[in-house]
Enzyme design. Structure first.
Site, PDB file in Angstrom:
ATOM      1  N   GLU A   1      -3.162  10.381  20.716  1.00 49.67           N
ATOM      2  CA  GLU A   1      -3.832  10.044  19.460  1.00 49.67           C
ATOM      3  C   GLU A   1      -4.177  11.319  18.708  1.00 49.67           C
ATOM      4  O   GLU A   1      -5.179  11.975  19.037  1.00 49.67           O
ATOM      5  CB  GLU A   1      -5.131   9.282  19.737  1.00 49.67           C
ATOM      6  CG  GLU A   1      -4.951   7.959  20.434  1.00 49.67           C
ATOM      7  CD  GLU A   1      -6.116   6.999  20.160  1.00 49.67           C
ATOM      8  OE1 GLU A   1      -5.861   5.916  19.646  1.00 49.67           O
ATOM      9  OE2 GLU A   1      -7.259   7.351  20.446  1.00 49.67           O
TER      10      GLU A   1
ATOM     11  N   HIS B   1     -11.619   9.121  24.944  1.00 45.11           N
ATOM     12  CA  HIS B   1     -11.339   8.899  23.519  1.00 45.11           C
ATOM     13  C   HIS B   1     -11.948  10.049  22.711  1.00 45.11           C
ATOM     14  O   HIS B   1     -13.027  10.544  23.047  1.00 45.11           O
ATOM     15  CB  HIS B   1     -11.919   7.550  23.081  1.00 45.11           C
ATOM     16  CG  HIS B   1     -11.458   7.166  21.710  1.00 45.11           C
ATOM     17  ND1 HIS B   1     -12.030   7.683  20.583  1.00 45.11           N
ATOM     18  CD2 HIS B   1     -10.451   6.365  21.299  1.00 45.11           C
ATOM     19  CE1 HIS B   1     -11.401   7.188  19.520  1.00 45.11           C
ATOM     20  NE2 HIS B   1     -10.439   6.393  19.927  1.00 45.11           N
TER      21      HIS B   1
ATOM     22  N   GLY C   1      -7.076   0.678  16.889  1.00 43.41           N
ATOM     23  CA  GLY C   1      -8.514   0.591  16.649  1.00 43.41           C
ATOM     24  C   GLY C   1      -8.810  -0.446  15.578  1.00 43.41           C
ATOM     25  O   GLY C   1      -8.845  -1.649  15.847  1.00 43.41           O
TER      26      GLY C   1
ATOM     27  N   SER D   1      -4.304   4.864  13.213  1.00 37.27           N
ATOM     28  CA  SER D   1      -3.988   4.067  12.017  1.00 37.27           C
ATOM     29  C   SER D   1      -2.794   3.133  12.223  1.00 37.27           C
ATOM     30  O   SER D   1      -1.997   2.923  11.303  1.00 37.27           O
ATOM     31  CB  SER D   1      -3.751   4.979  10.809  1.00 37.27           C
ATOM     32  OG  SER D   1      -4.905   5.748  10.538  1.00 37.27           O
TER      33      SER D   1
ATOM     34  N   TRP E   1     -11.891  -2.076  20.364  1.00 38.06           N
ATOM     35  CA  TRP E   1     -12.781  -2.712  19.377  1.00 38.06           C
ATOM     36  C   TRP E   1     -13.929  -1.790  18.972  1.00 38.06           C
ATOM     37  O   TRP E   1     -14.735  -2.146  18.126  1.00 38.06           O
ATOM     38  CB  TRP E   1     -13.334  -4.028  19.947  1.00 38.06           C
ATOM     39  CG  TRP E   1     -12.284  -5.081  20.157  1.00 38.06           C
ATOM     40  CD1 TRP E   1     -10.944  -4.992  19.866  1.00 38.06           C
ATOM     41  CD2 TRP E   1     -12.477  -6.403  20.695  1.00 38.06           C
ATOM     42  NE1 TRP E   1     -10.303  -6.156  20.189  1.00 38.06           N
ATOM     43  CE2 TRP E   1     -11.214  -7.040  20.710  1.00 38.06           C
ATOM     44  CE3 TRP E   1     -13.587  -7.100  21.180  1.00 38.06           C
ATOM     45  CZ2 TRP E   1     -11.038  -8.354  21.176  1.00 38.06           C
ATOM     46  CZ3 TRP E   1     -13.415  -8.400  21.650  1.00 38.06           C
ATOM     47  CH2 TRP E   1     -12.154  -9.016  21.640  1.00 38.06           C
TER      48      TRP E   1
END
Ligand code: PGA
Length: 275
Positions: free
Chosen positions: A184, A112, A255, A234, A26
Protein backbone atom coordinates in the site's frame (compact mmCIF):
# COMPACT_ATOMS: atom_id res chain seq x y z
CA UNK A 1 9.50 6.24 -9.79
CA UNK A 2 9.55 3.80 -12.64
CA UNK A 3 10.43 0.19 -12.29
CA UNK A 4 11.41 -1.79 -15.31
CA UNK A 5 9.97 -5.26 -15.06
CA UNK A 6 12.79 -6.55 -17.23
CA UNK A 7 15.22 -6.41 -14.32
CA UNK A 8 13.17 -8.96 -12.43
CA UNK A 9 11.98 -12.43 -13.26
CA UNK A 10 8.66 -11.48 -14.85
CA UNK A 11 5.48 -13.28 -13.82
CA UNK A 12 3.46 -14.00 -16.89
CA UNK A 13 0.78 -16.17 -15.37
CA UNK A 14 -0.75 -16.20 -11.91
CA UNK A 15 -0.11 -19.48 -10.20
CA UNK A 16 -3.27 -21.54 -9.98
CA UNK A 17 -2.72 -22.27 -6.29
CA UNK A 18 -2.45 -18.57 -5.44
CA UNK A 19 -6.10 -17.80 -4.86
CA UNK A 20 -6.81 -14.10 -5.09
CA UNK A 21 -8.01 -12.15 -2.06
CA UNK A 22 -10.24 -9.11 -1.72
CA UNK A 23 -10.09 -7.75 1.84
CA UNK A 24 -12.16 -4.88 3.18
CA UNK A 25 -10.67 -2.68 5.87
CA UNK A 26 -13.65 -0.93 7.46
CA UNK A 27 -11.33 1.21 9.60
CA UNK A 28 -13.44 3.30 12.03
CA UNK A 29 -15.91 4.25 9.29
CA UNK A 30 -19.05 2.51 10.57
CA UNK A 31 -20.93 2.37 13.88
CA UNK A 32 -21.65 -0.99 15.50
CA UNK A 33 -25.18 -0.87 14.07
CA UNK A 34 -23.74 0.14 10.71
CA UNK A 35 -21.34 -2.81 10.79
CA UNK A 36 -24.22 -5.24 11.32
CA UNK A 37 -26.26 -3.65 8.53
CA UNK A 38 -23.28 -3.71 6.21
CA UNK A 39 -22.62 -7.38 7.02
CA UNK A 40 -26.24 -8.32 6.35
CA UNK A 41 -26.24 -6.46 3.05
CA UNK A 42 -22.99 -8.11 1.96
CA UNK A 43 -24.16 -11.51 3.10
CA UNK A 44 -27.24 -11.22 0.90
CA UNK A 45 -25.25 -10.07 -2.09
CA UNK A 46 -22.53 -12.70 -1.71
CA UNK A 47 -24.56 -15.76 -0.73
CA UNK A 48 -25.29 -16.56 -4.36
CA UNK A 49 -21.79 -15.83 -5.67
CA UNK A 50 -19.79 -18.88 -6.55
CA UNK A 51 -16.06 -19.10 -7.06
CA UNK A 52 -14.02 -15.93 -7.23
CA UNK A 53 -11.55 -14.53 -4.73
CA UNK A 54 -11.31 -15.20 -1.02
CA UNK A 55 -13.23 -12.39 0.66
CA UNK A 56 -12.28 -10.92 4.04
CA UNK A 57 -13.99 -8.14 5.99
CA UNK A 58 -12.22 -6.38 8.85
CA UNK A 59 -14.53 -4.50 11.26
CA UNK A 60 -13.51 -2.84 14.53
CA UNK A 61 -12.77 -5.16 17.47
CA UNK A 62 -16.10 -4.53 19.22
CA UNK A 63 -18.10 -5.54 16.15
CA UNK A 64 -16.19 -8.77 15.46
CA UNK A 65 -18.64 -11.14 17.25
CA UNK A 66 -21.76 -9.62 15.68
CA UNK A 67 -20.20 -9.41 12.23
CA UNK A 68 -19.00 -13.00 12.35
CA UNK A 69 -22.54 -14.05 13.27
CA UNK A 70 -24.15 -12.00 10.50
CA UNK A 71 -22.41 -13.89 7.69
CA UNK A 72 -23.72 -17.29 6.67
CA UNK A 73 -21.42 -20.13 5.71
CA UNK A 74 -22.69 -19.87 2.13
CA UNK A 75 -21.38 -16.32 1.79
CA UNK A 76 -17.83 -17.68 2.17
CA UNK A 77 -16.80 -14.42 3.84
CA UNK A 78 -13.87 -14.54 6.28
CA UNK A 79 -13.64 -12.24 9.26
CA UNK A 80 -10.49 -10.29 10.02
CA UNK A 81 -9.35 -7.90 12.73
CA UNK A 82 -7.61 -4.60 12.01
CA UNK A 83 -4.86 -5.05 14.59
CA UNK A 84 -3.60 -7.16 17.49
CA UNK A 85 -1.12 -6.70 20.32
CA UNK A 86 2.32 -8.29 19.94
CA UNK A 87 2.32 -9.88 23.42
CA UNK A 88 0.20 -12.92 24.30
CA UNK A 89 -1.14 -11.24 27.46
CA UNK A 90 -0.25 -8.72 30.13
CA UNK A 91 -0.79 -5.24 31.52
CA UNK A 92 -1.67 -3.48 28.27
CA UNK A 93 -4.71 -1.33 28.96
CA UNK A 94 -6.94 -0.87 25.95
CA UNK A 95 -5.18 -3.47 23.80
CA UNK A 96 -6.54 -6.70 22.32
CA UNK A 97 -4.68 -10.01 22.39
CA UNK A 98 -4.57 -12.75 19.81
CA UNK A 99 -6.50 -15.23 22.00
CA UNK A 100 -9.27 -12.63 22.25
CA UNK A 101 -9.48 -12.63 18.45
CA UNK A 102 -9.38 -16.34 17.67
CA UNK A 103 -13.08 -17.07 18.41
CA UNK A 104 -14.15 -14.47 15.85
CA UNK A 105 -11.40 -13.77 13.33
CA UNK A 106 -9.27 -15.92 11.07
CA UNK A 107 -7.41 -13.02 9.44
CA UNK A 108 -5.78 -9.86 10.80
CA UNK A 109 -4.34 -6.72 9.21
CA UNK A 110 -0.91 -5.89 10.63
CA UNK A 111 1.24 -2.78 10.31
CA UNK A 112 -1.28 -0.64 8.49
CA UNK A 113 0.29 2.74 7.72
CA UNK A 114 -2.34 4.48 9.86
CA UNK A 115 -1.20 2.45 12.87
CA UNK A 116 2.45 2.99 12.08
CA UNK A 117 1.80 6.76 11.90
CA UNK A 118 -0.73 7.20 14.71
CA UNK A 119 0.39 4.51 17.17
CA UNK A 120 4.11 4.65 16.28
CA UNK A 121 4.26 0.94 15.51
CA UNK A 122 7.77 -0.13 14.68
CA UNK A 123 8.94 -2.69 12.13
CA UNK A 124 9.94 -5.02 15.00
CA UNK A 125 6.50 -4.80 16.62
CA UNK A 126 4.86 -5.55 13.29
CA UNK A 127 7.01 -8.65 12.87
CA UNK A 128 6.26 -9.76 16.47
CA UNK A 129 2.53 -9.48 15.70
CA UNK A 130 2.93 -11.53 12.54
CA UNK A 131 4.73 -14.30 14.45
CA UNK A 132 2.07 -14.40 17.15
CA UNK A 133 -0.81 -14.52 14.66
CA UNK A 134 0.84 -17.36 12.76
CA UNK A 135 1.34 -19.27 16.00
CA UNK A 136 -2.42 -18.99 16.63
CA UNK A 137 -3.47 -19.91 13.08
CA UNK A 138 -4.62 -16.43 12.03
CA UNK A 139 -3.63 -15.24 8.55
CA UNK A 140 -1.76 -11.92 8.77
CA UNK A 141 -2.18 -9.30 6.04
CA UNK A 142 1.10 -7.45 6.42
CA UNK A 143 0.98 -3.88 5.11
CA UNK A 144 4.10 -2.31 3.65
CA UNK A 145 4.62 0.77 1.50
CA UNK A 146 6.39 4.04 0.99
CA UNK A 147 5.32 7.56 1.98
CA UNK A 148 4.97 10.41 -0.51
CA UNK A 149 8.31 11.85 0.67
CA UNK A 150 10.05 8.50 0.22
CA UNK A 151 8.57 8.13 -3.24
CA UNK A 152 9.70 11.61 -4.24
CA UNK A 153 13.20 10.88 -2.91
CA UNK A 154 13.31 7.69 -5.02
CA UNK A 155 13.38 5.58 -1.86
CA UNK A 156 10.54 3.19 -2.69
CA UNK A 157 12.72 0.15 -3.40
CA UNK A 158 14.89 0.82 -0.32
CA UNK A 159 11.80 1.11 1.89
CA UNK A 160 10.17 -2.08 0.63
CA UNK A 161 13.47 -3.94 0.84
CA UNK A 162 14.02 -2.84 4.46
CA UNK A 163 10.48 -3.77 5.48
CA UNK A 164 10.68 -7.17 3.79
CA UNK A 165 14.15 -7.93 5.12
CA UNK A 166 13.07 -7.23 8.71
CA UNK A 167 10.23 -9.70 8.26
CA UNK A 168 12.39 -12.26 6.45
CA UNK A 169 15.09 -12.14 9.14
CA UNK A 170 12.64 -13.52 11.75
CA UNK A 171 10.10 -15.65 9.99
CA UNK A 172 10.34 -19.32 9.04
CA UNK A 173 9.71 -20.52 5.51
CA UNK A 174 6.50 -22.27 6.60
CA UNK A 175 5.23 -19.14 8.35
CA UNK A 176 6.04 -16.97 5.39
CA UNK A 177 4.02 -19.02 2.94
CA UNK A 178 0.92 -18.58 5.13
CA UNK A 179 0.84 -14.80 5.24
CA UNK A 180 -0.35 -12.22 2.74
CA UNK A 181 1.55 -9.05 1.89
CA UNK A 182 -0.41 -5.88 1.07
CA UNK A 183 1.63 -3.33 -0.81
CA UNK A 184 0.00 0.00 0.00
CA UNK A 185 1.79 3.13 -1.16
CA UNK A 186 0.84 5.47 1.70
CA UNK A 187 0.30 8.40 -0.68
CA UNK A 188 -2.26 6.38 -2.68
CA UNK A 189 -4.52 5.58 0.32
CA UNK A 190 -7.72 7.56 -0.20
CA UNK A 191 -7.45 9.43 3.12
CA UNK A 192 -4.09 10.87 1.91
CA UNK A 193 -5.02 11.13 -1.73
CA UNK A 194 -7.63 13.81 -2.43
CA UNK A 195 -6.90 13.83 -6.17
CA UNK A 196 -7.32 10.07 -6.55
CA UNK A 197 -3.83 9.60 -7.99
CA UNK A 198 -3.11 5.91 -8.68
CA UNK A 199 0.23 4.18 -9.09
CA UNK A 200 0.98 2.63 -12.46
CA UNK A 201 -0.15 -1.04 -12.21
CA UNK A 202 3.15 -1.96 -13.92
CA UNK A 203 5.08 -0.34 -11.09
CA UNK A 204 2.98 -2.21 -8.54
CA UNK A 205 3.69 -5.45 -10.42
CA UNK A 206 7.38 -4.50 -10.23
CA UNK A 207 7.09 -4.16 -6.45
CA UNK A 208 5.37 -7.57 -6.27
CA UNK A 209 8.33 -8.98 -8.21
CA UNK A 210 10.77 -7.25 -5.87
CA UNK A 211 8.95 -8.78 -2.87
CA UNK A 212 9.15 -12.25 -4.44
CA UNK A 213 12.78 -11.76 -5.42
CA UNK A 214 13.65 -10.93 -1.77
CA UNK A 215 11.74 -14.01 -0.60
CA UNK A 216 13.50 -16.18 -3.18
CA UNK A 217 16.88 -14.84 -2.03
CA UNK A 218 16.08 -15.64 1.61
CA UNK A 219 14.34 -18.97 0.95
CA UNK A 220 13.63 -20.21 -2.59
CA UNK A 221 11.52 -19.59 -5.71
CA UNK A 222 8.82 -22.00 -4.58
CA UNK A 223 8.26 -20.03 -1.35
CA UNK A 224 8.32 -16.76 -3.32
CA UNK A 225 5.68 -18.03 -5.72
CA UNK A 226 3.38 -19.15 -2.94
CA UNK A 227 3.08 -15.80 -1.16
CA UNK A 228 0.14 -13.68 -2.16
CA UNK A 229 0.76 -9.99 -2.78
CA UNK A 230 -2.16 -7.56 -2.75
CA UNK A 231 -2.39 -3.95 -3.84
CA UNK A 232 -4.05 -1.33 -1.63
CA UNK A 233 -4.75 2.38 -2.12
CA UNK A 234 -7.92 4.00 -3.51
CA UNK A 235 -9.20 0.71 -4.94
CA UNK A 236 -12.69 1.30 -6.32
CA UNK A 237 -14.87 -0.57 -8.83
CA UNK A 238 -13.46 1.66 -11.58
CA UNK A 239 -9.77 1.36 -10.56
CA UNK A 240 -9.37 -2.31 -9.59
CA UNK A 241 -9.17 -4.03 -12.99
CA UNK A 242 -5.72 -2.98 -14.27
CA UNK A 243 -4.19 -4.14 -10.98
CA UNK A 244 -5.98 -7.49 -11.08
CA UNK A 245 -4.86 -8.02 -14.67
CA UNK A 246 -1.23 -8.14 -13.50
CA UNK A 247 -0.43 -11.83 -12.85
CA UNK A 248 1.86 -10.94 -9.93
CA UNK A 249 -0.87 -9.03 -8.05
CA UNK A 250 -3.21 -11.40 -6.23
CA UNK A 251 -5.94 -9.07 -5.06
CA UNK A 252 -6.65 -5.90 -3.13
CA UNK A 253 -6.93 -4.42 0.33
CA UNK A 254 -9.85 -2.03 0.05
CA UNK A 255 -10.59 0.77 2.53
CA UNK A 256 -13.18 3.44 1.68
CA UNK A 257 -15.03 1.43 -0.97
CA UNK A 258 -15.39 -1.60 1.31
CA UNK A 259 -18.08 0.04 3.46
CA UNK A 260 -20.33 0.49 0.42
CA UNK A 261 -21.80 -2.97 -0.20
CA UNK A 262 -22.50 -2.51 -3.92
CA UNK A 263 -19.02 -1.14 -4.56
CA UNK A 264 -17.32 -3.88 -2.58
CA UNK A 265 -19.27 -6.59 -4.37
CA UNK A 266 -18.48 -5.01 -7.74
CA UNK A 267 -14.77 -5.08 -6.84
CA UNK A 268 -15.10 -8.77 -5.93
CA UNK A 269 -16.85 -9.49 -9.23
CA UNK A 270 -14.19 -7.65 -11.21
CA UNK A 271 -11.47 -9.58 -9.39
CA UNK A 272 -13.32 -12.79 -10.23
CA UNK A 273 -13.38 -11.81 -13.88
CA UNK A 274 -9.64 -11.24 -14.06
CA UNK A 275 -8.19 -13.90 -11.75
P1 PGA B 1 -8.45 3.12 0.65
O1 PGA B 1 -7.75 2.46 1.93
O2 PGA B 1 -8.98 2.01 -0.22
O3 PGA B 1 -9.56 3.97 1.23
O4 PGA B 1 -7.41 3.92 -0.03
C1 PGA B 1 -6.91 1.34 1.80
C2 PGA B 1 -6.29 1.05 3.12
O5 PGA B 1 -5.98 2.00 3.88
O6 PGA B 1 -6.09 -0.12 3.48
Amino acid sequence: MRLHAGVFLVDTKRRMDRKSVIAGNWKMEVSHKGAIELSRALNKLLEKEEGGPEVVVCPSFTSLPAVSEAFSKESGVNIGAQNVHWEERGAFTGEVSVSQLTPFASWCIVGHSERRALAYETEEQVVAKVMLLLKHGITPIVCIGESREEREADQTITKITTQMETLLSKITRVGLTKLVIAYEPIWAISANNPTGEMPDPNDVAGIALLIRKLIATRFDQEAAQRVRVLYGGSVKPNTVEPFMQEPGIDGALVGGASVHPMDFVEIIKKAKGTS
